[in-house]
Write a protein that holds these residues in place. Structure first.
Motif, mmCIF file in Angstrom:
data_model
loop_
_atom_site.group_PDB
_atom_site.id
_atom_site.type_symbol
_atom_site.label_atom_id
_atom_site.label_comp_id
_atom_site.label_asym_id
_atom_site.label_seq_id
_atom_site.Cartn_x
_atom_site.Cartn_y
_atom_site.Cartn_z
ATOM 1 N N THR A 1 0.723 -0.915 -0.117
ATOM 2 C CA THR A 1 0.180 -0.086 0.009
ATOM 3 C C THR A 1 0.763 1.330 0.020
ATOM 4 O O THR A 1 1.994 1.343 0.553
ATOM 5 C CB THR A 1 -1.060 0.059 1.013
ATOM 6 N N ASP A 2 0.182 2.387 -0.736
ATOM 7 C CA ASP A 2 1.002 3.612 -0.499
ATOM 8 C C ASP A 2 -0.165 4.813 -0.716
ATOM 9 O O ASP A 2 -0.971 4.482 -1.393
ATOM 10 C CB ASP A 2 1.985 3.690 -1.650
ATOM 11 N N LEU A 3 0.004 5.819 -0.110
ATOM 12 C CA LEU A 3 -0.861 6.893 -0.451
ATOM 13 C C LEU A 3 -0.717 7.281 -2.151
ATOM 14 O O LEU A 3 -1.769 7.810 -2.565
ATOM 15 C CB LEU A 3 -0.383 8.122 0.473
ATOM 16 N N ASP A 4 0.240 7.212 -2.524
ATOM 17 C CA ASP A 4 0.698 7.873 -3.883
ATOM 18 C C ASP A 4 0.312 6.820 -4.919
ATOM 19 O O ASP A 4 0.702 5.428 -4.866
ATOM 20 C CB ASP A 4 2.152 8.137 -4.151
ATOM 21 N N SER B 1 -1.878 -4.717 -4.704
ATOM 22 C CA SER B 1 -1.407 -3.319 -4.214
ATOM 23 C C SER B 1 -2.554 -2.365 -4.457
ATOM 24 O O SER B 1 -3.510 -2.367 -5.300
ATOM 25 C CB SER B 1 -0.314 -2.960 -5.386
ATOM 26 N N ARG B 2 -2.632 -1.538 -3.445
ATOM 27 C CA ARG B 2 -3.737 -0.757 -3.415
ATOM 28 C C ARG B 2 -3.315 0.980 -2.615
ATOM 29 O O ARG B 2 -2.469 0.848 -1.937
ATOM 30 C CB ARG B 2 -5.125 -1.046 -2.816
ATOM 31 N N SER B 3 -4.028 1.894 -3.167
ATOM 32 C CA SER B 3 -3.958 3.123 -2.468
ATOM 33 C C SER B 3 -4.675 3.245 -1.154
ATOM 34 O O SER B 3 -5.701 3.174 -1.351
ATOM 35 C CB SER B 3 -4.011 4.148 -3.417
ATOM 36 N N VAL B 4 -3.621 3.557 -0.212
ATOM 37 C CA VAL B 4 -4.632 3.785 1.021
ATOM 38 C C VAL B 4 -3.794 4.798 2.049
ATOM 39 O O VAL B 4 -2.543 5.088 1.721
ATOM 40 C CB VAL B 4 -4.509 2.475 1.844
ATOM 41 N N ASP B 5 -4.307 5.383 3.121
ATOM 42 C CA ASP B 5 -3.611 6.381 3.921
ATOM 43 C C ASP B 5 -3.463 5.634 5.124
ATOM 44 O O ASP B 5 -4.517 4.816 5.944
ATOM 45 C CB ASP B 5 -4.654 7.340 4.337
ATOM 46 N N SER B 6 -2.016 5.781 5.633
ATOM 47 C CA SER B 6 -1.774 4.811 6.522
ATOM 48 C C SER B 6 -2.154 5.150 7.908
ATOM 49 O O SER B 6 -2.379 4.462 8.833
ATOM 50 C CB SER B 6 -0.301 4.992 6.820
ATOM 51 N N ARG B 7 -2.818 6.567 8.116
ATOM 52 C CA ARG B 7 -3.554 6.854 9.262
ATOM 53 C C ARG B 7 -5.035 6.234 9.324
ATOM 54 O O ARG B 7 -5.369 6.096 10.468
ATOM 55 C CB ARG B 7 -3.530 8.308 9.369
ATOM 56 N N ARG B 8 -5.433 5.611 8.460
ATOM 57 C CA ARG B 8 -6.865 4.976 8.176
ATOM 58 C C ARG B 8 -6.839 4.002 7.273
ATOM 59 O O ARG B 8 -7.206 3.800 6.153
ATOM 60 C CB ARG B 8 -7.902 6.095 7.735
#
Length: 250
Positions: free
Chosen positions: A69-72, A95-102
């Motif tokens: 995962t990565d925000l970018d 693989s997917r785009s996610v925010d590590s805070r949520r």
């Protein structure tokens, strides 16, 4: 381990062969593999995967079931292209785009969580603490989290510099405890410090324009082996990074 990651990276295309491996990753990769201690089939979240080949290596060569995962979105697209080029099954690598805070995963979803040089870049005043709480939440009972983090004699927040293209935190022992270990609620298993006890080659390397680095990039591993090493705890004042290992009690 690092040579195997490099060989896999070369298979991803001419651009990756030219780019080569990151200098500090050359010591972080073997430290991470040892710390993960994960048998084939283990579920692993690589949080903040970037455009490095390590997630792909863990799936392809170690047989782990990896969620990268990565925000970018560009990083996520890079990982997907790499997985397609290597023929990785979607059951083995996603693989997917996610925010590590949520993190959009259920509690206890992963037996291992990996974060290589990423959590320190979360800009919010307590963004790193938010992220480590999420790491703890998605970690299964008995699971293990492995993080590599910039380390120094004092806590710093750096907006930009020769080594830092974007915001970065550099932790001392107190900041590690206050901002990461305590908020996680996890048990600390170990800290392994690493750095350059001799000449600070990294200062020259990261301060040199990429075009001037090109003739030397194929020798990144050799350069890392020459200048980078594990630092004994009693000499950690000279370290520039630390591999932090945390576990959730059963």
């Amino acid at each position: 381990v690092t040579r195997a990651v490099g060989r896999l990276s070369d298979r991803l295309g001419a651009r990756e062969r030219l780019r080569s491996l990151d200098y500090f990753r050359c010591i972080e990769y073997p430290l991470a593999v040892q710390a993960l201690n994960a048998p084939p089939g283990t579920s692993l979240l690589d949080m903040g995967c970037g455009t490095g080949p390590f997630s792909l290596f863990l799936a392809r060569h170690l047989g782990l079931t990896v969620t990268a995962t990565d925000l970018d979105e560009a990083c996520v697209a890079w990982q997907r292209r790499g997985a397609a080029r290597l023929g990785l099954d979607a059951r083995r690598f996603t693989s997917r785009s996610v925010d590590s805070r949520r993190l959009p995963f259920a509690d206890g979803s992963f037996a291992r969580v990996l974060n290589l040089g990423s959590i320190e870049h979360v800009r919010d005043p307590d963004g790193d603490s938010q992220a480590i709480r999420e790491v703890a939440r998605v970690l299964a009972p008995g699971g293990r989290a492995v993080l590599t983090i910039p380390y120094g004699p004092r806590y710093e927040e750096i907006d930009r510099g020769p080594h830092v293209p974007d915001f970065e935190r550099r932790y001392d022992d107190q900041a590690l405890a206050r901002r990461l270990v305590a908020p996680s609620g996890l048990d600390e298993i170990s800290r392994t410090h690493y750095g350059e006890p001799g000449p600070a080659f990294s200062a020259w390397w990261y301060g040199t324009p990429r075009v001037l680095q090109l003739p030397f990039r194929r020798f990144t591993l050799a350069l890392a082996q020459r200048f980078l090493t594990v630092i004994p705890p009693e000499e950690r004042a000279s370290a520039c990074g630390v591999c932090l290992v945390l576990e959730r009690s059963r």
